[in-house]
Scaffold this motif. Structure first.
Motif, mmCIF file in Angstrom:
data_model
loop_
_atom_site.group_PDB
_atom_site.id
_atom_site.type_symbol
_atom_site.label_atom_id
_atom_site.label_comp_id
_atom_site.label_asym_id
_atom_site.label_seq_id
_atom_site.Cartn_x
_atom_site.Cartn_y
_atom_site.Cartn_z
ATOM 1 N N ALA A 114 0.740 -1.149 -0.091
ATOM 2 C CA ALA A 114 0.112 0.057 -0.081
ATOM 3 C C ALA A 114 0.873 1.204 -0.059
ATOM 4 C CB ALA A 114 -1.013 0.030 1.250
ATOM 5 N N LEU A 115 1.975 1.265 0.774
ATOM 6 C CA LEU A 115 3.054 2.394 0.634
ATOM 7 C C LEU A 115 3.447 2.545 -0.724
ATOM 8 C CD1 LEU A 115 4.667 4.298 2.237
ATOM 9 C CD2 LEU A 115 6.375 2.540 2.337
ATOM 10 N N PHE A 116 3.776 1.645 -1.494
ATOM 11 C CA PHE A 116 4.270 1.672 -2.630
ATOM 12 C C PHE A 116 3.067 2.278 -3.545
ATOM 13 C CE2 PHE A 116 8.098 0.063 -1.276
ATOM 14 C CZ PHE A 116 8.966 0.316 -2.372
ATOM 15 N N ALA A 117 1.704 1.580 -3.603
ATOM 16 C CA ALA A 117 0.613 2.383 -4.094
ATOM 17 C C ALA A 117 0.500 3.990 -4.229
ATOM 18 C CB ALA A 117 -0.525 1.449 -3.809
ATOM 19 N N ARG A 118 0.894 4.262 -3.034
ATOM 20 C CA ARG A 118 0.576 5.715 -2.716
ATOM 21 C C ARG A 118 2.007 6.485 -3.397
ATOM 22 N NH1 ARG A 118 -0.663 3.970 2.539
ATOM 23 N NH2 ARG A 118 1.357 4.574 3.479
ATOM 24 N N VAL A 119 3.168 6.005 -3.306
ATOM 25 C CA VAL A 119 4.327 6.346 -4.006
ATOM 26 C C VAL A 119 4.190 6.679 -5.549
ATOM 27 C CG1 VAL A 119 6.791 6.104 -4.431
ATOM 28 C CG2 VAL A 119 5.896 5.693 -2.067
ATOM 29 N N PHE A 120 3.426 5.662 -6.074
ATOM 30 C CA PHE A 120 3.461 5.327 -7.460
ATOM 31 C C PHE A 120 2.021 6.106 -7.968
ATOM 32 C CE2 PHE A 120 6.667 1.900 -7.090
ATOM 33 C CZ PHE A 120 7.516 2.381 -8.268
ATOM 34 N N ASP A 121 1.462 6.669 -6.918
ATOM 35 C CA ASP A 121 0.463 7.681 -7.140
ATOM 36 C C ASP A 121 -0.834 6.938 -7.677
ATOM 37 O OD1 ASP A 121 -0.723 10.259 -7.329
ATOM 38 O OD2 ASP A 121 -0.463 10.605 -9.191
ATOM 39 N N VAL A 122 -1.035 5.629 -7.324
ATOM 40 C CA VAL A 122 -2.084 4.898 -7.757
ATOM 41 C C VAL A 122 -3.320 5.540 -7.073
ATOM 42 C CG1 VAL A 122 -3.427 2.686 -7.406
ATOM 43 C CG2 VAL A 122 -1.010 2.756 -7.937
ATOM 44 N N PRO A 123 -4.476 5.910 -8.151
ATOM 45 C CA PRO A 123 -5.549 6.502 -7.620
ATOM 46 C C PRO A 123 -6.247 5.940 -6.185
ATOM 47 C CG PRO A 123 -5.809 6.193 -9.837
ATOM 48 C CD PRO A 123 -4.550 5.485 -9.400
ATOM 49 N N ARG A 124 -6.689 6.754 -5.319
ATOM 50 C CA ARG A 124 -7.059 6.328 -4.140
ATOM 51 C C ARG A 124 -8.147 5.241 -4.116
ATOM 52 N NH1 ARG A 124 -7.887 10.638 0.592
ATOM 53 N NH2 ARG A 124 -5.739 10.972 0.190
ATOM 54 N N ARG A 125 -9.105 5.443 -4.922
ATOM 55 C CA ARG A 125 -10.409 4.612 -4.895
ATOM 56 C C ARG A 125 -9.989 3.205 -5.417
ATOM 57 N NH1 ARG A 125 -10.412 8.065 -9.216
ATOM 58 N NH2 ARG A 125 -10.474 7.413 -11.279
ATOM 59 N N GLU A 126 -8.598 3.001 -6.128
ATOM 60 C CA GLU A 126 -8.222 1.824 -6.590
ATOM 61 C C GLU A 126 -7.147 0.900 -6.024
ATOM 62 O OE1 GLU A 126 -6.947 2.356 -10.724
ATOM 63 O OE2 GLU A 126 -8.366 3.593 -11.126
ATOM 64 N N ARG A 127 -6.871 1.887 -4.810
ATOM 65 C CA ARG A 127 -5.518 1.288 -4.180
ATOM 66 C C ARG A 127 -5.991 0.017 -3.510
ATOM 67 N NH1 ARG A 127 -3.518 6.812 -1.068
ATOM 68 N NH2 ARG A 127 -2.774 7.695 -3.213
ATOM 69 N N ALA A 128 -6.774 -0.271 -2.659
ATOM 70 C CA ALA A 128 -7.120 -1.471 -1.874
ATOM 71 C C ALA A 128 -7.484 -2.506 -2.782
ATOM 72 C CB ALA A 128 -8.365 -1.313 -1.069
ATOM 73 N N ALA A 129 -7.926 -2.493 -4.058
ATOM 74 C CA ALA A 129 -7.950 -3.596 -5.090
ATOM 75 C C ALA A 129 -6.705 -3.899 -5.654
ATOM 76 C CB ALA A 129 -9.174 -3.377 -6.156
ATOM 77 N N ARG A 130 -6.035 -2.852 -6.054
ATOM 78 C CA ARG A 130 -4.799 -2.910 -6.766
ATOM 79 C C ARG A 130 -3.703 -3.776 -5.831
ATOM 80 N NH1 ARG A 130 -4.369 1.146 -10.946
ATOM 81 N NH2 ARG A 130 -2.128 0.894 -11.015
ATOM 82 N N VAL A 131 -3.803 -3.338 -4.500
ATOM 83 C CA VAL A 131 -2.815 -3.734 -3.505
ATOM 84 C C VAL A 131 -3.260 -5.355 -3.434
ATOM 85 C CG1 VAL A 131 -2.141 -4.161 -1.026
ATOM 86 C CG2 VAL A 131 -2.337 -1.943 -2.241
ATOM 87 N N ALA A 132 -4.446 -5.674 -3.382
ATOM 88 C CA ALA A 132 -4.552 -6.958 -3.019
ATOM 89 C C ALA A 132 -4.486 -8.013 -4.369
ATOM 90 C CB ALA A 132 -6.403 -7.184 -3.069
ATOM 91 N N GLU A 133 -4.462 -7.354 -5.440
ATOM 92 C CA GLU A 133 -4.157 -8.070 -7.000
ATOM 93 C C GLU A 133 -2.836 -8.289 -6.778
ATOM 94 O OE1 GLU A 133 -5.711 -5.457 -9.726
ATOM 95 O OE2 GLU A 133 -7.798 -5.894 -9.496
ATOM 96 N N ALA A 134 -1.969 -7.207 -6.364
ATOM 97 C CA ALA A 134 -0.404 -7.485 -6.446
ATOM 98 C C ALA A 134 0.128 -8.612 -5.461
ATOM 99 C CB ALA A 134 0.283 -6.164 -6.233
#
Length: 288
Positions: A114-134
């Motif tokens: 999740a920290l890297f999702a913020r660093v790479f500017d993943v849209p907030r509404r997509e972060r939880a799903a993208r973290v789980a997918e990764a």
């Protein structure tokens, strides 16, 4: 500039299907030239292995591609974007797993990604799903809420792969991704890299000292020595080329090609120094 040395910025735009194009890339640390007028092309969708002895300039070149070092001389394009002029555009296309460990042992696996999702500017509404997918992509979903400090070496490297994948990169750059891992863990890391690549079509640029990995997993390899590419081709082409030069019917290994190009690799003038060796050994101890 001398008329004998063309300005790399006059080079034609990269052709279709080129993920990375380096033209006369040069980088020096003081009086030591780490990368010397490097010309290199990585094709879109391939796994490209950048091989060479310590101090050959591999990591320095990769840091220029990732914009961690400035492109002071020459030209680097990533999917057509100038790494010197369009640094943020380049960064949005990349996932990067460095030699040094980047996971925080005091955070859970999920928190690290999740920290890297913020660093790479993943849209907030997509972060939880993208973290789980990764995390699922590297088979860490069940361990996602454990502290990373409790992970095995292979799990740590897979966690770092998840960190790099959370931004859905078009280009994944791996600098010694399996350093210090046992053969089973190394295979596991590569299985996950190849699964993500098959699903997304991403390009992979990897450095490794494991010649068996390069031979098995890389579509093409470039052998780098003293800042330049000295041999380039598929592993099979390079092995057959050495056999022809030696005039033998027995096909050599990729390690034989490596030794033929780079010699012992223990050259006193290479750019790698004490800090590089110490850092690599520290990483190997922590993941081992």
């Amino acid at each position: 500039m001398s008329t004998d040395t063309p300005d790399p910025r006059d080079a034609p735009d990269p052709g279709p299907g080129e993920a990375v194009a380096c033209t006369r890339l040069t980088y020096s640390f003081g009086e030591t030239t780490a990368v010397d007028a490097l010309d290199l092309t990585v094709r879109e969708g391939e796994v490209f292995g950048l091989l060479g002895p310590n101090g050959a300039g591999k990591t320095t070149a990769i840091r220029c591609v990732t914009t961690l070092l400035p492109v002071s001389a020459g030209l680097v394009r990533v999917f057509g974007h100038d790494a010197a002029k369009d640094r943020m555009a380049v960064r949005r296309l990349l996932g990067y797993v460095p030699q040094q460990l980047s996971a925080d042992s005091g955070l859970t696996g999920r928190e690290n990604v999740a920290l890297f999702a913020r660093v790479f500017d993943v849209p907030r509404r997509e972060r939880a799903a993208r973290v789980a997918e990764a995390l699922a992509a590297v088979d860490l979903a069940d361990a996602a809420d454990r502290l990373a400090g409790t992970y095995s070496g292979g799990m740590v490297r897979r966690l770092e792969l998840a960190q790099a994948l959370v931004s859905a990169p078009r280009l994944l750059i791996l600098d010694e991704p399996t350093i210090g891992l046992d053969p089973i863990a190394r295979t596991g890391v590569w299985d996950h890299i190849n699964a993500v690549r098959a699903a997304t079509g991403m390009t992979v640029l990897v450095t490794t000292h494991y010649m068996d990995e390069a031979d098995q997993y890389c579509d093409r390899v470039g052998l780098m020595h003293r800042g330049r590419i000295r041999a380039l081709g598929t592993p099979g082409e390079l092995r057959r080329g050495l056999a022809e030069r030696r005039g033998t019917d027995t096909e050599p290994t990729l390690e034989d090609v490596f030794r033929d190009i780079a010699g012992s690799g223990l050259d006193d003038n290479t750019a790698g120094g004490f800090r590089d060796v110490r850092s690599t050994r520290r990483t190997a101890r922590r993941v081992g």
